[in-house]
Motif scaffolding. Structure first.
Motif, PDB file in Angstrom:
ATOM      1  N   PHE A 343       0.822  -1.219   0.000  1.00  0.00           N
ATOM      2  CA  PHE A 343       0.000   0.000   0.000  1.00  0.00           C
ATOM      3  C   PHE A 343       0.851   1.263   0.000  1.00  0.00           C
ATOM      4  N   LEU A 357      -6.348   0.567   5.106  1.00  0.00           N
ATOM      5  CA  LEU A 357      -7.638  -0.104   4.927  1.00  0.00           C
ATOM      6  C   LEU A 357      -8.809   0.867   5.018  1.00  0.00           C
ATOM      7  N   TYR A 360      -8.886   4.068  -0.481  1.00  0.00           N
ATOM      8  CA  TYR A 360      -8.700   3.229  -1.671  1.00  0.00           C
ATOM      9  C   TYR A 360      -8.545   4.158  -2.860  1.00  0.00           C
ATOM     10  N   LEU A 365      -4.181  -2.194  -7.417  1.00  0.00           N
ATOM     11  CA  LEU A 365      -4.155  -3.566  -6.909  1.00  0.00           C
ATOM     12  C   LEU A 365      -4.878  -4.578  -7.798  1.00  0.00           C
ATOM     13  N   PHE A 368      -4.528  -8.385  -7.645  1.00  0.00           N
ATOM     14  CA  PHE A 368      -5.105  -9.209  -6.579  1.00  0.00           C
ATOM     15  C   PHE A 368      -6.517  -9.685  -6.913  1.00  0.00           C
ATOM     16  N   GLU A 369      -7.030  -9.276  -8.084  1.00  0.00           N
ATOM     17  CA  GLU A 369      -8.359  -9.730  -8.502  1.00  0.00           C
ATOM     18  C   GLU A 369      -8.209 -10.987  -9.357  1.00  0.00           C
ATOM     19  N   ASP A 370      -9.220 -11.818  -9.357  1.00  0.00           N
ATOM     20  CA  ASP A 370      -9.340 -13.016 -10.190  1.00  0.00           C
ATOM     21  C   ASP A 370      -8.117 -13.902 -10.339  1.00  0.00           C
TER      22      ASP A 370
ATOM     23  N   PRO B  71     -16.399  -3.421  -9.855  1.00  0.00           N
ATOM     24  CA  PRO B  71     -16.008  -2.062  -9.454  1.00  0.00           C
ATOM     25  C   PRO B  71     -16.918  -1.026 -10.094  1.00  0.00           C
ATOM     26  N   LYS B  78     -18.881   1.855  -2.692  1.00  0.00           N
ATOM     27  CA  LYS B  78     -17.416   1.697  -2.699  1.00  0.00           C
ATOM     28  C   LYS B  78     -16.906   0.536  -1.859  1.00  0.00           C
ATOM     29  N   PHE B  81     -14.109  -1.701  -3.268  1.00  0.00           N
ATOM     30  CA  PHE B  81     -12.747  -1.149  -3.320  1.00  0.00           C
ATOM     31  C   PHE B  81     -12.009  -1.425  -2.000  1.00  0.00           C
ATOM     32  N   TYR B  82     -12.764  -1.324  -0.898  1.00  0.00           N
ATOM     33  CA  TYR B  82     -12.166  -1.663   0.400  1.00  0.00           C
ATOM     34  C   TYR B  82     -11.868  -3.163   0.457  1.00  0.00           C
ATOM     35  N   ARG B  84     -11.066  -5.128  -1.930  1.00  0.00           N
ATOM     36  CA  ARG B  84      -9.863  -5.436  -2.705  1.00  0.00           C
ATOM     37  C   ARG B  84      -8.613  -5.175  -1.862  1.00  0.00           C
ATOM     38  N   ARG B  85      -8.629  -4.088  -1.104  1.00  0.00           N
ATOM     39  CA  ARG B  85      -7.475  -3.801  -0.236  1.00  0.00           C
ATOM     40  C   ARG B  85      -7.326  -4.886   0.842  1.00  0.00           C
ATOM     41  N   LYS B  86      -8.455  -5.329   1.395  1.00  0.00           N
ATOM     42  CA  LYS B  86      -8.387  -6.348   2.443  1.00  0.00           C
ATOM     43  C   LYS B  86      -7.876  -7.677   1.898  1.00  0.00           C
ATOM     44  N   ALA B  88      -5.966  -7.966  -0.692  1.00  0.00           N
ATOM     45  CA  ALA B  88      -4.546  -7.745  -0.984  1.00  0.00           C
ATOM     46  C   ALA B  88      -3.715  -7.969   0.278  1.00  0.00           C
ATOM     47  N   LEU B 106     -10.300 -13.515  -5.549  1.00  0.00           N
ATOM     48  CA  LEU B 106     -11.289 -12.436  -5.470  1.00  0.00           C
ATOM     49  C   LEU B 106     -11.883 -12.237  -6.851  1.00  0.00           C
ATOM     50  N   TRP B 108     -15.176 -10.478  -9.223  1.00  0.00           N
ATOM     51  CA  TRP B 108     -16.336  -9.586  -9.305  1.00  0.00           C
ATOM     52  C   TRP B 108     -17.379 -10.260 -10.199  1.00  0.00           C
TER      53      TRP B 108
END
Lengths: 370, 142
Positions: A343, A357, A360, A365, A368-370, B71, B78, B81-82, B84-86, B88, B106, B108
């Motif tokens: 971060f 946290l 955003y 990031l 970190f998806e999919d 997203p 929102k 978006f939080y 995604r940070r968690k 990560a 993760l 969507w």
């Protein structure tokens, strides 16, 4: 970069002057305990008893940020109190202010270059030899043997600008010489004026040159930090590594009680959430055929890291408190900094920077998806 | 079922508004997907504390799926978006503590996309089958 000037005051003269000329209501610093051998963080309200203070004594019985938090959480003091904090304590305080666990009103924050502290059990005031080698190492810009492992690997030992009102430069100098100081904030500058210290804008004051010892200490510690992180990372090579890193843990949770960032009055890991019917132990056991009790021991550490790791300032309190010598703070420093890097966050750097946290950006990031 | 008969257990945290609704749609549309997931409905993907993910892995779950709105389409505007940070954070901790980040996913998945939901579940289940059982599930002293 703030300029440092010679205040022509020793530390004890400086503390006396704060009482006399700044009319400060109190000074908080390390002080000798009556038993004579140990020291404690103490709030003084009169000049006479403040003579017992030893602000640079290399021990940390409490992270002072925790003390400041308890002192200011309900309300800030009505009169100014000067508080001595090491750089990591200052960073922890910044994090605590962000989560509304401390206030800075009416505090005069004084910080100084930190040579590290010894594990609390291992340092006494009567330990002259150790203290002498500490002062010598400090003067020469070297690590002293025996300080906390995270201190020996700490590269943030010089208080950053604007974190403190007054910064005392110690590395490369002797702690009993007249202090070399800078006054980064308005409050600090006013204090200098009240104390009769000439600021560098006056023509007859020449700034003191920065010490080369800072550079050499930084290099030594950077090297140490690299090695420390490598060592910890090797320990966490796989799931078996994770288990063995914490397998000595007796679940006393002392690490969380002394942690300045762990502020929750009722820790999540002490809550009802982690109490189960005995039947569920059998379900959890599955085909393992055995289960160490009580459960969730490793989870406590992994979970605690996820709760406070982003704000971990690597002060080393947790490791000092651990009764079974788990290198807790080395682990938290190493893994915490990995998480902070994701971060781009440095805990304690800036009061106005949001906790990772709690903020955003819409495009970030994506890996970190999919 | 694969040759060795290994059937992974996957914990899925799905948001009430999108991914859970998509799962519902997949069901009512009679789309078949792998039965390896155990769904836990949460009101928002941002409700998923990194601890939930890490606890699932430490307790032996072979995979953890977190599903939320795309997203920009979050029901709470929102939350994802939080989330995604968690996620990560959970992945970074897992990676550095000897847990396999490939076990965390993760995704969507909008409410109207039942087939997409089935696709993600099938794909993730296949991936976990390839990776094999979570070694944490066999650790007695964890």
């Amino acid at each position: 970069m703030e300029t440092f000037i010679n205040s022509r005051m020793t530390i004890s003269e400086f503390i006396a002057a704060i009482f006399d000329k700044r009319e400060t209501a109190g000074v908080a610093a390390m002080a000798k305990l009556p038993s004579g051998n140990k020291a404690a963080y103490t709030l003084f309200t009169d000049k006479k008893s403040a003579e017992n203070s030893i602000p640079f004594f290399p021990a940390m019985p409490v992270n002072a940020a925790k003390a400041v938090s308890k002192f200011t959480r309900q309300a800030s003091p009505s009169k100014e109190v000067a508080m001595f904090l090491r750089p990591c304590e200052l960073r922890a305080l910044t994090e605590l202010v962000k989560i509304k666990q401390a206030g800075l009103d009416n505090l005069l924050l004084i910080s100084f270059d930190c040579g590290g502290v010894f594990p609390f059990k291992e340092i006494s005031i009567s330990d002259e030899e150790k203290l002498k080698s500490y002062v010598d190492a400090f003067k020469n810009g070297k690590n002293c043997e025996g300080i906390r492992p995270v201190c020996a690997a700490c590269t943030k030992f010089v208080p950053k600008e604007n974190q403190a009102d007054i910064v005392i430069s110690l590395i490369g100098r002797k702690p009993h010489d007249p202090l070399v100081m800078s006054f980064p904030t308005e409050k600090g500058k006013n204090t200098a004026k009240a104390l009769g210290i000439d600021l560098p804008d006056k023509t007859h004051t020449s700034p003191v040159a920065p010490s080369t010892a800072v550079e050499s200490l930084f290099k030594e510690r950077e090297e140490k930090e690299k090695k420390l992180k490598e060592k910890i990372k090797t320990g966490f090579a796989d799931t078996g590594g994770l288990v063995s890193m914490f397998d000595r843990c007796i679940s006393c949770h002392a690490c969380s009680y002394v942690c300045p960032i762990c502020y929750c009055k009722n820790c999540y890991f002490d809550s009802q959430t982690f109490e189960y019917f005995s039947e569920s132990y059998f379900i959890r056991m599955g085909e393992k055929g055995a289960l160490r009790l009580p459960v969730d021991r490793t989870l406590f550490h992994v979970g605690r890291l996820s709760h406070m790791g982003l704000s971990c300032v690597a002060c080393g309190m947790c490791e000092d408190a651990c009764p079974v010598n788990i290198p807790v703070s080395q682990i938290f420093k190493t893994i915490g900094s990995e998480a902070q890097a994701v971060f781009d966050y440095i805990p304690g750097k800036d009061l106005n920077e949001a906790l990772p946290l709690l903020t955003y950006s819409e495009s970030e990031l994506e890996t970190f998806e999919d | 079922m694969t040759d060795n008969g290994y059937e992974p257990k996957i914990v899925a945290f799905l948001c009430n508004w999108c991914t859970f609704t998509a799962a519902d749609l997949a069901g009512t549309s009679r789309i078949k997907y792998q039965p390896n997931i155990r769904i836990i409905k949460v009101m928002c993907s941002s409700r998923v504390d990194p601890v939930f993910i890490l606890k699932a892995l430490l307790d032996g779950a072979d995979g953890v799926l977190i599903g939320g709105c795309a997203p920009g389409d979050c029901h709470y505007s929102k939350g994802n978006f939080y989330a995604r940070r968690k996620v990560a954070l959970a992945k970074t901790l897992a990676q550095n503590m000897g847990l396999d980040t490939d076990r965390i996913r993760l995704s969507w998945i909008p409410a109207s996309e039942g087939p997409k939901f089935a696709g993600v579940v099938n794909e993730f289940t296949e991936k976990i089958k390839k990776i094999g059982a979570n070694p944490a599930g066999q650790e007695v002293f964890i």
